[in-house]
Design an enzyme around this catalytic site. Structure first.
Site, PDB file in Angstrom:
ATOM      1  N   ASP A   1     -11.981   0.855 -23.351  1.00 55.19           N
ATOM      2  CA  ASP A   1     -12.821   1.977 -22.996  1.00 55.19           C
ATOM      3  C   ASP A   1     -13.512   1.718 -21.659  1.00 55.19           C
ATOM      4  O   ASP A   1     -14.045   0.627 -21.422  1.00 55.19           O
ATOM      5  CB  ASP A   1     -13.870   2.186 -24.097  1.00 55.19           C
ATOM      6  CG  ASP A   1     -14.806   3.339 -23.817  1.00 55.19           C
ATOM      7  OD1 ASP A   1     -14.333   4.475 -23.760  1.00 55.19           O
ATOM      8  OD2 ASP A   1     -16.019   3.084 -23.645  1.00 55.19           O
TER       9      ASP A   1
ATOM     10  N   GLU B   1      -8.428   2.569 -20.079  1.00 47.85           N
ATOM     11  CA  GLU B   1      -8.969   3.865 -19.693  1.00 47.85           C
ATOM     12  C   GLU B   1      -9.475   3.642 -18.270  1.00 47.85           C
ATOM     13  O   GLU B   1     -10.541   3.053 -18.077  1.00 47.85           O
ATOM     14  CB  GLU B   1     -10.105   4.300 -20.607  1.00 47.85           C
ATOM     15  CG  GLU B   1     -10.644   5.670 -20.238  1.00 47.85           C
ATOM     16  CD  GLU B   1     -11.850   6.087 -21.070  1.00 47.85           C
ATOM     17  OE1 GLU B   1     -11.971   7.289 -21.368  1.00 47.85           O
ATOM     18  OE2 GLU B   1     -12.667   5.221 -21.417  1.00 47.85           O
TER      19      GLU B   1
END
Length: 730
Positions: free
Chosen positions: A371, A407
């Site tokens: 993330d 990401e």
């Protein structure tokens, strides 16, 4: 200033041996447990053993090696609850926030028990002030004066760490090891996927055991899924603000325990019970040939900004674990959550790498999706492809061998880094998402970029030596509209989140097909269904690694909410009754994924060359054709209209061999894309491409069926906003 010490109970309890500085955390060896905690700033560290009745026994750790405080307790075993009290300076202006009144959780804790009450005991400042680090103004010399520590003991108000039993019968467990080019990822939420499934026993719904139920395995296998990507399962905290509003941190991007499976997702509610249950889930997925990928949040922690609670990192060594601002009282925030983990510090880097290795070696997971990964690559300020984090991952003999998905952005300046991660990494391709959305909502001048995204985004990945599989292709994910909502709403509808609809992305590249939200108009409903099929089919015929968002295969809706991070309810859970009500869409999804599975021409390991594969060949590995059947000219690519194209994929011109070094030969296909709202007459090409084509997939049909048989040079009517896939049969 140095903090005062809280009163400690008399020293008593088990024998204490010196122990070892590594491994960090609590390590049970079958006879006793070694405890080790890093803190460079600590002046004294106490290990606190918590009894089942809540009583506390404090043991001073006198052994210190390289800032690691440690001891071995020969009689302590699994199930023992514990924490630490760290004595040292409380001086926010210097970046230090030690507070021995706080029972601190182990950063290396493998399990946690209990809960947080978010009362004053969790906070190292008087909660009746607006800003603890500025409220007292300045003293007579004009220097900042931080308020005194309230010294409220947090025992009984916080969770506790738990010693676990590390031994588990993995039987003949073996990682599936699916190559990227054969991978289909399914992004899922442990609770959201299982909370309403009628075939899962009620006591298992929302748990790791429920996720491993045969009903879930069967569903994933029917979609030809090879990897399940779990939204955060590291132990996380629910935000105080959300709890006060009657909401919860449903998504889980609020980690404080990077080694522990989230306790609330365990059917086994005993202290440490989540560990064995998680392992059993992984073992079950592996038996079905499905890999397990974890969505991990190493960019920040649950302690938030300078007004957050003190639960572990802040009180252990604030300046080591966090990126501090120039004014050391505050935190640099590249994540939008209040703090950023300090990946420049060697001990913090060690924690991240130890955590990754633990989940691979001890929990047997097959990869990670990072993330806001750009945050981990920031050195002084800018994102750096040569950062220490990338270096460590590259050389690590364990972590470097699993799937690593970035990401590739954060909220800081220069954080959007799609295409810029090192060669070992794959990336969530946000440009693929945006382009496919724009193409199917008929935005002008998208055809050229659509062609690039369809063929693996070579413009992003080829220059760094990566393959098409480096592009994790997705159109929807947990963050944003579901596939159903993408074709049903122009605007977000996040009122239920309690933020006046200000949260969530406002520019979604969505199109409601003429009516905002639910409608009884059969034409609009038919168009929405076709648009969902168009997008899903495009995902499956694109080069790269496709990712499906859970529930999209059967039309899951969040009623226009594009940010359900706080909605732990039926709004965000999968509604399994839709498997019946939207049975056609589910059947279509299964057909489309089977098409990809059965035909390697849709999942090539290398980029297309666009020219004859061997000397003397006339037919290339790929060809771009106008609806007239003629090869696309530059004028065709540049036209403002740019909504229609045919793509020829040559199954006899796959130049990369299979795993045994043998030549790969497949059928050839003709993909006919029409994003225009009107039907377009396509002409199949002559010149040796094929004598006859047969329909393989048609998004005009509810389940994708096609009985088309088209000769070379014949007309093919492609209805408005549709995709037809033809296979060469003669």
């Amino acid at each position: 200033m140095s903090s005062s010490e809280s009163a400690a109970p008399p020293q008593s309890g088990p024998n204490v041996w010196p122990g070892r500085r590594y491994p960090l955390g609590a390590a049970y060896d079958g006879a006793g447990t070694n405890f080790a905690l890093f803190s460079e700033i600590a002046e004294k560290v106490e290990l606190c053993l918590i009894g089942k009745d809540g009583t506390e026994t404090r043991i001073r750790l006198d052994e210190v090696d390289g800032y690691v405080w440690h001891a071995y307790l020969p009689t302590i075993g699994p199930g023992q609850r514990y924490g630490y009290r760290v004595h040292g300076p409380y001086d926010p202006a210097a970046g230090h926030r030690c507070d021995p009144s706080k029972l601190l959780l182990d950063p290396y804790g493998k399990a946690f028990h209990g809960d947080f009450d978010f009362g004053p005991a969790l906070f190292s400042y008087p909660m009746d002030t607006d800003d603890a680090d500025e409220s007292d103004g300045a003293d007579d010399n004009g220097e900042a004066d931080d308020p005194a520590l309230p010294m409220i003991d947090s025992l009984g108000h916080t969770m506790t760490s738990v010693v676990i039993n590390p031994f588990f019968d993995w039987a003949a467990d073996r990682a599936p090891g699916t190559p990227y080019h054969e991978t289909v990822i399914y992004e899922a939420h442990v609770k959201g996927m299982t909370a309403t499934h009628p075939d899962i026993p009620e006591e298992l719904r929302g748990t790791y055991a429920g996720l491993a139920h045969p009903a879930i395995i069967e569903h994933l296998k029917s979609l030809n899924v090879t990897a399940i990507e779990l939204m955060p399962v590291h132990q996380f905290m629910h935000d105080r603000r959300l709890l006060e509003m009657g909401l919860r941190n449903y998504w889980g991007y609020n980690t404080f325990g990077f080694f522990a499976p989230h306790h609330d997702y365990a059917a086994n509610r005993s202290a440490g019970g989540a560990v064995a249950e998680f392992k059993a889930m992984v073992r079950t997925f592996h038996q079905a040939g499905i890999e397990v990928i974890l969505d991990v949040v190493y960019n920040h922690t649950a302690e938030g900004n300078h007004l957050g609670p003190t639960i572990n990192f802040r009180g252990i060594d604030n300046a080591a674990y966090y990126r501090l601002d120039d004014d050391l009282r505050y935190y640099r925030d590249f994540t939008g959550t209040g703090n950023s983990l300090n990946a420049r510090n060697p001990h913090t880097l060690q924690l991240i790498m130890d955590s990754l290795r633990y989940w691979v070696t001890e929990m047997h997971v097959d990869g990670f999706r990072f993330d806001l990964a750009s945050t981990l690559a920031r050195e002084l300020h800018e994102v750096d492809r040569l950062s220490a984090f990338f270096d460590l991952v590259q050389q690590d003999p364990i972590v470097s061998q699993v799937k690593l998905i970035a990401e590739p952005w954060d909220v800081g300046e220069g954080g959007y880094q799609v295409g810029n991660f090192p060669g070992l990494w794959t990336e969530w391709n946000g440009k693929y998402r945006d382009t496919v959305r724009d193409y199917w909502r008929s935005e002008p001048e998208t055809l050229g970029e659509f062609a690039s995204r369809l063929t693996g985004s070579s413009d992003l990945y080829e220059a760094t030596g990566r393959r098409p599989s480096a592009s994790i292709n997705f159109v929807t994910c947990h963050d944003g509209f579901t596939l159903r909502d993408l074709v049903s709403y122009n605007d977000k509808h996040n009122e239920a989140n309690g933020e006046d609809n200000q949260d969530g992305e406002s520019y979604n590249r969505s199109w409601n097909c003429g009516v905002e939200g639910p409608t009884d108009d059969p034409e609009i409903e038919a168009l929405r269904a076709r648009q969902m099929r168009n997008i899903f089919a495009t995902l499956m015929v694109s080069q790269g690694t496709p990712m499906i968002a859970h529930g999209d295969e059967m039309g899951r809706t969040q009623q226009g909410n594009n940010n359900v991070y706080c909605q732990d309810s039926e709004l965000s859970w999968m509604d399994w009754s839709q498997a019946d009500t939207n049975a056609d869409l589910l059947a279509f999804a299964r057909t489309a994924t089977a098409l990809r599975r059965n035909h390697p021409v849709f999942r090539r390991r290398r980029f297309f060359r666009g020219r004859p594969i061997r000397s003397g060949d006339e037919i290339r590995d790929i060809a771009w054709l106008a609806p007239s059947g003629q090869e696309m000219t530059q004028q065709d690519w540049d036209t403002h209209f740019g909504k229609c194209v045919m793509v020829f994929l040559n199954g006899e011109a796959i130049r990369e061999p299979d795993a045994r070094g043998e030549r790969v030969v497949d059928d050839s296909f003709l993909l006919c894309f029409n994003a225009h709202h009107e039907p377009v007459e396509f002409v199949t090409p002559n010149d040796g491409y094929a004598r006859q084509w047969t329909g393989e997939l048609d998004t005009n049909d509810p389940v994708g069926s096609s009985d088309a048989v088209v000769d070379a040079g014949a007309n093919l009517n492609v209805p408005g906003r549709s995709l037809i896939v033809l296979r060469k049969t003669l």
